[in-house]
Design an enzyme around this catalytic site. Structure first.
Site, PDB file in Angstrom:
ATOM      1  N   ARG A   1      -3.744   5.774  -4.011  1.00 42.22           N
ATOM      2  CA  ARG A   1      -3.216   4.622  -3.286  1.00 42.22           C
ATOM      3  C   ARG A   1      -3.245   3.371  -4.157  1.00 42.22           C
ATOM      4  O   ARG A   1      -4.080   3.253  -5.041  1.00 42.22           O
ATOM      5  CB  ARG A   1      -3.983   4.384  -1.998  1.00 42.22           C
ATOM      6  CG  ARG A   1      -5.435   4.130  -2.250  1.00 42.22           C
ATOM      7  CD  ARG A   1      -6.349   4.496  -1.147  1.00 42.22           C
ATOM      8  NE  ARG A   1      -6.338   5.907  -0.888  1.00 42.22           N
ATOM      9  CZ  ARG A   1      -6.856   6.465   0.180  1.00 42.22           C
ATOM     10  NH1 ARG A   1      -7.425   5.728   1.083  1.00 42.22           N
ATOM     11  NH2 ARG A   1      -6.830   7.755   0.363  1.00 42.22           N
TER      12      ARG A   1
ATOM     13  N   ARG B   1       0.827  -1.207   0.000  1.00 44.01           N
ATOM     14  CA  ARG B   1       0.000   0.000   0.000  1.00 44.01           C
ATOM     15  C   ARG B   1       0.860   1.256   0.000  1.00 44.01           C
ATOM     16  O   ARG B   1       1.777   1.403   0.788  1.00 44.01           O
ATOM     17  CB  ARG B   1      -0.908   0.025   1.217  1.00 44.01           C
ATOM     18  CG  ARG B   1      -1.735   1.292   1.249  1.00 44.01           C
ATOM     19  CD  ARG B   1      -2.591   1.357   2.471  1.00 44.01           C
ATOM     20  NE  ARG B   1      -3.193   2.659   2.582  1.00 44.01           N
ATOM     21  CZ  ARG B   1      -4.394   2.867   3.064  1.00 44.01           C
ATOM     22  NH1 ARG B   1      -5.116   1.862   3.463  1.00 44.01           N
ATOM     23  NH2 ARG B   1      -4.860   4.075   3.156  1.00 44.01           N
TER      24      ARG B   1
ATOM     25  N   ASP C   1      -6.768   0.271  -1.078  1.00 44.64           N
ATOM     26  CA  ASP C   1      -7.431   0.697   0.145  1.00 44.64           C
ATOM     27  C   ASP C   1      -8.480  -0.356   0.464  1.00 44.64           C
ATOM     28  O   ASP C   1      -9.282  -0.719  -0.406  1.00 44.64           O
ATOM     29  CB  ASP C   1      -8.092   2.064  -0.077  1.00 44.64           C
ATOM     30  CG  ASP C   1      -8.554   2.705   1.210  1.00 44.64           C
ATOM     31  OD1 ASP C   1      -7.956   2.434   2.271  1.00 44.64           O
ATOM     32  OD2 ASP C   1      -9.504   3.501   1.155  1.00 44.64           O
TER      33      ASP C   1
ATOM     34  N   ASP D   1     -11.336  -0.806   3.207  1.00 48.05           N
ATOM     35  CA  ASP D   1     -12.077  -0.185   4.301  1.00 48.05           C
ATOM     36  C   ASP D   1     -13.142  -1.121   4.830  1.00 48.05           C
ATOM     37  O   ASP D   1     -13.904  -1.707   4.054  1.00 48.05           O
ATOM     38  CB  ASP D   1     -12.775   1.095   3.830  1.00 48.05           C
ATOM     39  CG  ASP D   1     -11.839   2.270   3.681  1.00 48.05           C
ATOM     40  OD1 ASP D   1     -10.778   2.280   4.334  1.00 48.05           O
ATOM     41  OD2 ASP D   1     -12.169   3.186   2.908  1.00 48.05           O
TER      42      ASP D   1
END
Length: 163
Positions: free
Chosen positions: A89, A80, A92, A94
């Site tokens: 990025r 990352r 990611d 989440d």
């Protein structure tokens, strides 16, 4: 059974490759995968478009910290890169929701505090789970409330299939 909703996204390098890797690294727990969408970046940082998807994962023994550790391990496995908040990025991951639970500490807030405002989370989630809900309401209703420009910025990529 602990069921987690994870949003995955990438806008650096091999975007689709990073999403594929996330799905592969989570394969022991994944029970459903959304279609892939190309989305406009969100936030104040100028950057290229993202590829986004949602994974639904289940594990009878996992709690919020377990899911957070797994998400972070997937990001680390894909090296990352994120140099600034809301910036580009490589990957990611989440945590959006875990069993509808509320969790609030410095490392993890559930449900994700901005999920209900983000088309790039809600549209893929709705595609994979039409009955999905957040404390602020059914995901379908939340999608209907989004500004048209935000919805238009989320484009299905039928040519990219994660599984």
């Amino acid at each position: 059974m602990s069921v987690a909703v994870l949003s995955i996204g990438s806008n650096l390098g091999d975007r689709f490759g990073h999403l594929r890797a996330a799905a592969r690294l989570m394969r022991d727990w994944v029970i459903a995968v959304s279609p892939v969408y190309e989305t406009a970046p969100w936030g104040p940082v100028r950057q290229g478009p993202y590829l986004n998807a949602v994974l639904i994962a289940a594990d009878p023994g996992a709690g919020p910290r377990d899911w957070l550790s797994r998400a972070q391990a997937v990001e680390q496995a894909e090296h990352r890169v994120r140099e600034r908040r809301w910036g580009p990025r490589t990957l990611d991951v989440d945590l959006i929701d875990i069993d509808g639970a509320r969790h609030n500490d410095p490392q993890l807030t559930l449900p994700h505090p901005r999920a209900a405002q983000r088309a790039f989370v809600l549209v893929p989630w709705l595609a994979v789970d039409p009955r999905a809900t957040l404390p602020s309401g059914p995901v379908a209703a939340l999608v209907d409330q989004l500004p048209p420009a935000q919805l238009q910025s989320v484009q299905l990529r039928a040519d990219l299939v994660l599984v």
